[in-house]
Design an enzyme around this catalytic site. Sequence first.
Site, mmCIF file in Angstrom:
data_model
loop_
_atom_site.group_PDB
_atom_site.id
_atom_site.type_symbol
_atom_site.label_atom_id
_atom_site.label_comp_id
_atom_site.label_asym_id
_atom_site.label_seq_id
_atom_site.Cartn_x
_atom_site.Cartn_y
_atom_site.Cartn_z
ATOM 1 N N ASP A 20 -12.081 1.358 4.600
ATOM 2 C CA ASP A 20 -12.660 2.027 5.779
ATOM 3 C C ASP A 20 -13.762 2.961 5.270
ATOM 4 O O ASP A 20 -13.563 4.174 5.151
ATOM 5 C CB ASP A 20 -11.563 2.815 6.512
ATOM 6 C CG ASP A 20 -10.446 1.904 6.979
ATOM 7 O OD1 ASP A 20 -10.640 1.187 7.973
ATOM 8 O OD2 ASP A 20 -9.391 1.876 6.320
ATOM 9 N N GLU A 72 0.891 -1.175 0.000
ATOM 10 C CA GLU A 72 0.000 0.000 0.000
ATOM 11 C C GLU A 72 0.923 1.216 0.000
ATOM 12 O O GLU A 72 1.057 1.903 -1.003
ATOM 13 C CB GLU A 72 -0.914 -0.019 1.242
ATOM 14 C CG GLU A 72 -1.838 1.190 1.358
ATOM 15 C CD GLU A 72 -2.625 1.224 2.689
ATOM 16 O OE1 GLU A 72 -2.211 0.554 3.655
ATOM 17 O OE2 GLU A 72 -3.640 1.957 2.749
#
Length: 339
Positions: A281, A202
């Site tokens: 999220d 990431e």
Amino acid sequence: MSDSVPRSFIRALPKAELHMHLEGALEPELALAFAQRNGLALRFGSVEELRESYKFSDLQSFLDLYYECTASLITEQDFYELTLSYLQHAAADGVRHVEVFFDPQSHTPRGVKFETVISGVRRALEAGRLQYGISSYVIMCFLRHLSAEEAMATLEMALPFKDEILGVGLDSSEAGHPPMKFAEVFARARAAGFRCVAHAGEEGPPDYIKQALDLLHVDRIDHGVRAFEDAFLMRRLAKEQVPLTVCPLSNVRLGVFPSLNQHNLKRLLEAGLLVTINSDDPAYFGGYVSDNYIAVQDALSLSREEIGEIAANSFRASFLAEEQKRIRLNELEAYTRRY
Ligand code: HPA
Ligand code: ZN
């Protein structure tokens, strides 16, 4: 958006979500309501003020706020309502199966028992199965900015709940916390029968993806977008069909890509990788899973076939048994034929 892929097609498209953190489904309304009923004061006076603070420059700036808001979760009922809130969105998004993450180490040091968390989460997942027909698995993540010893202690704490947790993962601040730090913990988890996944690539380099595969022996890579920088690794991921759980809106909000137009998801697909789309999220990054599909389709002009293939990948990459995968893939195929 091109006419050939209507939003309504994407929203009702049967899909699985494989990369979402339950704590990341904590909408500002829920955080403030939970804090109030638990007698805690968050430093934000209103929903608007809290939402206003959702401006992140990188992963760490997000994590700081995310852990702060997580402190509002105390009771079994809090975890139940949080999980149910997510499932309501998932049901509206055509989700048929979810594999949800939670972070025990965000809760147990605050005095919230492991059992309180898992029991609230499991009660909601059961309600989601009955009300919405959504099947589910739970994956607990180790916080990689903490020590391997603390991760091992968390694994020991989870063993009595082995039947309720399918797998283990690795999240939190990536840079400077390579997968190799947790090789022993993952070996122990694997020996105990847990499935393994890890966030890698990431913010961290492609080498972290290799470490996750070779040292942690994970079945999937969460994010993995930085694999693109290593041609040899790209060929390996394509050949071995290692699933990547890509989270496009998250990547833009955290500065992994400057804009969705510049996201490499389409190029990963074209290179033959097994790519899925997920929300990470959703309360913090501007959308649930279908919002991610729609935003990507808008920005990268994916075809209807590519969108259908990504949804199919979400079932293929899941930990469902082969027969269960087959049932959901058949439903997806019937949907795309009928639409
Ligand atoms: N990366 C790392 N840790 C996280 C994330 C993420 O995207 N979301 C929640 N914890
Ligand atoms: Zn994540």
